[in-house]
Scaffold this motif. Structure first.
Motif, short mmCIF file in Angstrom:
data_model
loop_
_atom_site.label_atom_id
_atom_site.label_comp_id
_atom_site.label_asym_id
_atom_site.label_seq_id
_atom_site.Cartn_x
_atom_site.Cartn_y
_atom_site.Cartn_z
N MET A 1 38.85 36.64 36.28
CA MET A 1 38.50 37.78 37.15
C MET A 1 39.65 38.77 37.18
O MET A 1 40.80 38.40 37.31
CB MET A 1 38.19 37.26 38.55
CG MET A 1 37.76 38.35 39.53
SD MET A 1 37.50 37.67 41.17
CE MET A 1 36.14 36.57 40.84
N ASP A 2 39.35 40.03 37.04
CA ASP A 2 40.36 41.09 37.08
C ASP A 2 40.95 41.18 38.49
O ASP A 2 40.25 41.41 39.45
CB ASP A 2 39.71 42.42 36.69
CG ASP A 2 40.75 43.51 36.48
OD1 ASP A 2 41.49 43.79 37.44
OD2 ASP A 2 40.81 44.07 35.37
N GLN A 3 42.28 41.01 38.58
CA GLN A 3 42.92 40.99 39.89
C GLN A 3 42.82 42.33 40.60
O GLN A 3 42.71 42.41 41.82
CB GLN A 3 44.39 40.58 39.74
CG GLN A 3 44.58 39.13 39.35
CD GLN A 3 43.94 38.19 40.37
OE1 GLN A 3 44.21 38.28 41.56
NE2 GLN A 3 43.10 37.29 39.89
N HIS A 4 42.83 43.42 39.82
CA HIS A 4 42.70 44.74 40.45
C HIS A 4 41.32 44.86 41.10
O HIS A 4 41.20 45.30 42.23
CB HIS A 4 42.89 45.84 39.41
CG HIS A 4 42.62 47.21 39.95
ND1 HIS A 4 43.48 47.84 40.82
CD2 HIS A 4 41.57 48.06 39.77
CE1 HIS A 4 42.99 49.03 41.15
NE2 HIS A 4 41.83 49.19 40.52
N ASP A 5 40.28 44.45 40.36
CA ASP A 5 38.94 44.53 40.91
C ASP A 5 38.80 43.71 42.18
O ASP A 5 38.11 44.09 43.10
CB ASP A 5 37.90 44.04 39.88
CG ASP A 5 37.65 45.09 38.80
OD1 ASP A 5 38.02 46.25 39.04
OD2 ASP A 5 37.09 44.74 37.75
N SER A 6 39.44 42.54 42.22
CA SER A 6 39.30 41.66 43.37
C SER A 6 39.89 42.27 44.64
O SER A 6 39.58 41.83 45.73
CB SER A 6 39.95 40.30 43.08
OG SER A 6 41.36 40.45 43.01
N GLN A 7 40.77 43.27 44.49
CA GLN A 7 41.40 43.89 45.66
C GLN A 7 40.76 45.22 46.05
O GLN A 7 41.23 45.88 46.96
CB GLN A 7 42.90 44.09 45.38
CG GLN A 7 43.66 42.79 45.10
CD GLN A 7 43.48 41.77 46.22
OE1 GLN A 7 43.64 42.10 47.39
NE2 GLN A 7 43.15 40.55 45.85
N ASP A 8 39.72 45.65 45.32
CA ASP A 8 39.05 46.90 45.66
C ASP A 8 38.49 46.85 47.07
O ASP A 8 37.85 45.87 47.45
CB ASP A 8 37.90 47.17 44.69
CG ASP A 8 38.38 47.65 43.33
OD1 ASP A 8 39.57 47.95 43.22
OD2 ASP A 8 37.55 47.71 42.40
N GLU B 1 27.70 40.03 39.71
CA GLU B 1 27.58 39.41 38.39
C GLU B 1 26.81 40.36 37.46
O GLU B 1 25.59 40.48 37.57
CB GLU B 1 26.85 38.07 38.49
CG GLU B 1 26.79 37.32 37.16
CD GLU B 1 26.14 35.97 37.30
OE1 GLU B 1 26.86 34.97 37.42
OE2 GLU B 1 24.88 35.92 37.32
N PRO B 2 27.51 41.03 36.54
CA PRO B 2 26.82 41.91 35.58
C PRO B 2 25.98 41.09 34.60
O PRO B 2 26.36 39.98 34.22
CB PRO B 2 27.97 42.61 34.85
CG PRO B 2 29.18 42.39 35.71
CD PRO B 2 28.97 41.08 36.40
N GLY C 1 28.25 38.55 32.35
CA GLY C 1 28.28 37.50 33.37
C GLY C 1 29.63 37.31 34.03
O GLY C 1 29.81 36.37 34.83
N ALA C 2 30.62 38.17 33.73
CA ALA C 2 31.95 38.03 34.31
C ALA C 2 31.93 38.55 35.75
O ALA C 2 31.82 39.75 35.99
CB ALA C 2 32.97 38.81 33.48
N ARG C 3 32.01 37.64 36.68
CA ARG C 3 31.90 38.02 38.09
C ARG C 3 33.13 38.79 38.57
O ARG C 3 34.24 38.57 38.08
CB ARG C 3 31.69 36.79 38.96
CG ARG C 3 30.35 36.10 38.72
CD ARG C 3 30.11 34.97 39.69
NE ARG C 3 28.78 34.39 39.52
CZ ARG C 3 28.27 33.42 40.27
NH1 ARG C 3 28.99 32.93 41.29
NH2 ARG C 3 27.06 32.96 40.04
N ARG C 4 32.90 39.69 39.50
CA ARG C 4 34.01 40.37 40.15
C ARG C 4 33.70 40.49 41.64
O ARG C 4 32.54 40.34 42.06
CB ARG C 4 34.29 41.75 39.54
CG ARG C 4 33.18 42.77 39.72
CD ARG C 4 33.53 44.07 39.00
NE ARG C 4 32.48 45.06 39.12
CZ ARG C 4 32.42 45.98 40.08
NH1 ARG C 4 33.37 46.04 41.02
NH2 ARG C 4 31.43 46.86 40.11
#
Length: 540
Positions: free
Chosen positions: A1-8, A218-219, A223-226
């Protein structure tokens, strides 16, 4: 998971890419809020592409005394017409009269007349219809649209397709709207103003964590969840609004919806003029027959209970038979199910007000804020496509108290993408496009302007000849146009293109649509590969 996305963290996260969700997202981002919207399928893939394609006040709702709803819708017709003259235009409706017209069930009006005029035995008197049309003409402060007139049907174009027993009619105004394009234009404008629009992205869960909503997405493509964090959630799930409440955000609520299926059929062109018919049955129900896509006629709609949101709505054989038999009671040349070229059906998520029938259930919207989970959520119930902009403004009235810095209402009179030209300027715009691109046929020019308005010039770009448009997939749908749709209108599949961004599916062959689907899949795969390669280079 992209750490930047997780902090949006966004101010507003909208679930649902139908007309209500996209309308709210556009209004909110235009007021300075940060907004993200997720739609699990394509934009307008459910109810918002399955309407009767009308901006209308709802003439029959006057019998239910829903005066406020009708007045609001009548006012909105002209507001919206001026903001999107490429995808919306005036239409005249012909309402034939006969003495056997009846009320449907127990409307408030029918109950009063049953007492005052018992000898009518449930029939609609002509004076009542004319009074209703008088209200329809005057409730909304009409400025652009023509008022009601009376017609003698003998030896007139409007009377020619009708059975001889219909001798008179009333003619009034409403508006046509390309419903799924309306949704896309709202999404495009929202994105242009700073919103993030994620299509084919399912909201797996939404949980309240330390005063914020934590939303897991989940796109479909990889399928990579964010995870996105939001200060407030808007549940504009349409038919799935109750499912989102119960299973996605898991909060307690007594609010519910009533699923009502509306089905339509499309036939070859049934008559030569460009006016619609408003047919009233002896059972009190009504249908429209509407000139459609130049060579076709649209007939609808039905009102039937739809019990299971997980079941895709379809126009049943019984509904098809009902619609052709209904129309045939008015038309000289009977319509049969063999005349049907295409059908579509959608589920209207009406607010459950306890009405006794699907037809009587309110079409007005209901907005409810729930803070039991800690962070606020706005649940959107019901609504009509005609009043979507007013619904969005009403939703922002509920949202703004949580965001005092938010701006004021702004959407009235602001043109949609491609629509910044006068209501009466369509012919001039077609002439300008044809002059600049002489390889276009008249039908091709007409389609480009009605789909894209001023943006048609952007779609065609520097093309000098038809070969400059690239591969022709059929019916003048070209590679250049499809690439523009991918880059600007969130397109992924052939179905998106030929049934929602357009109605070219009525003209293209199965083989042509399959070829387009394969081309799109290959193109999008290449685009994703290039994007991932660029991301890797950026990280290095």
């Amino acid at each position: 998971m992209d750490q930047h996305d997780s902090q949006d963290i966004v101010d507003l996260f909208v679930i649902g890419g139908g007309i209500n969700g996209c309308g709210i997202a556009r209004d909110a981002v235009g007021r300075g809020l940060t907004v993200e919207l997720a739609e699990m399928n394509d934009l307008a893939s459910a109810t918002s592409s399955a309407s009767t394609k009308l901006f209308h006040g709802g003439l029959r709702y006057l019998e239910y005394w829903e005066i406020g709803l009708v007045r609001s819708a009548l006012i909105e017709r002209e507001v919206l017409l001026q903001a999107m003259p490429h995808i919306s235009w005036p239409m005249r409706f012909v309402l034939p009269y006969h003495k056997d017209m009846r009320f449907e069930g127990d409307t408030p009006t029918s109950k009063v007349l049953r007492v005052l005029m018992p000898w009518m035995k449930g029939r609609r008197p002509a004076w009542l219809i004319r009074f209703g049309l008088f209200l329809y003409d005057n409730l909304g402060g009409r400025k652009i649209l023509k008022g009601t007139t009376s017609l003698k049907l003998a030896e007139t174009p409007e009377g020619a397709p009708l059975r001889d027993r219909f001798e008179r009619a009333y003619e009034y105004s409403d508006c046509w709207i390309e419903d799924s394009r309306l949704v896309v234009l709202n999404a495009r404008d929202a994105e242009a103003r700073g919103a993030r629009i994620s299509v084919r992205t399912k909201v797996i869960s939404a949980e309240q964590v330390e005063g914020l909503w934590q939303i897991t997405l989940e796109p479909q493509d990889d399928g990579a969840r964010r995870v996105v964090k939001a200060r407030m959630l808007v549940n504009a799930g349409g038919p799935w609004v109750e499912d989102v409440i119960r299973n996605t955000v898991r909060i307690n609520s007594t609010e519910g919806i009533r699923l009502v299926r509306g089905s339509h059929i499309v036939t070859r062109k049934l008559y030569d003029h460009d006016k619609c018919y408003f047919f009233q049955g002896e059972d009190g129900r009504i249908i429209f027959t509407i000139p459609y896509e130049t060579d076709f006629t649209l007939i609808g709609t039905t009102d039937a209970e739809h019990d299971d949101v997980s079941q895709k709505p379809v126009c049943t054989p019984e509904e098809q038979t009902y619609l052709v038999e209904f129309a045939s009671k008015y038309l000289k040349k009977p319509v049969t199910t063999d005349d049907i070229i295409w059908t579509y059906s959608g589920v209207r998520p009406l607010y459950d007000d306890g009405a006794t029938s699907a037809t009587a259930a309110t079409r007005d919207y209901v907005l409810k804020v729930n803070e039991t989970a800690g962070a606020p959520i706005l649940n959107v119930f019901g609504g009509k496509i005609t009043t979507y902009r007013k619904l969005a403004e009403a939703a922002l009235e509920k949202i703004v108290p949580f965001f005092p810095r938010a701006g004021k209402p702004w959407t009235a009179g602001v043109a949609m993408p491609g629509g910044d030209f006068p209501v009466d300027g369509v012919a001039a715009l077609k002439a300008r496009l044809a002059a600049q691109y002489p390889f276009l046929t008249a039908r091709w020019t007409d389609r480009m302007i009605k789909a894209y308005g001023l943006d048609a010039f952007d779609v065609l770009g520097d093309a000098k000849t038809e070969p400059d448009m690239g591969q022709n997939f059929g019916s003048n749908l070209t590679e250049r146009e499809v690439v523009w749709l991918i880059e600007n209108e969130f397109v992924h599949t052939a179905e998106d293109v030929v049934w929602r961004r357009s109605k070219l599916g009525l003209r293209m062959t199965v083989q042509e649509i399959e070829l387009l689907d394969k081309w799109l899949a290959a193109r999008l795969l290449t685009d994703r590969s290039d994007t991932q390669s660029g991301l890797r280079k950026g990280r290095n």
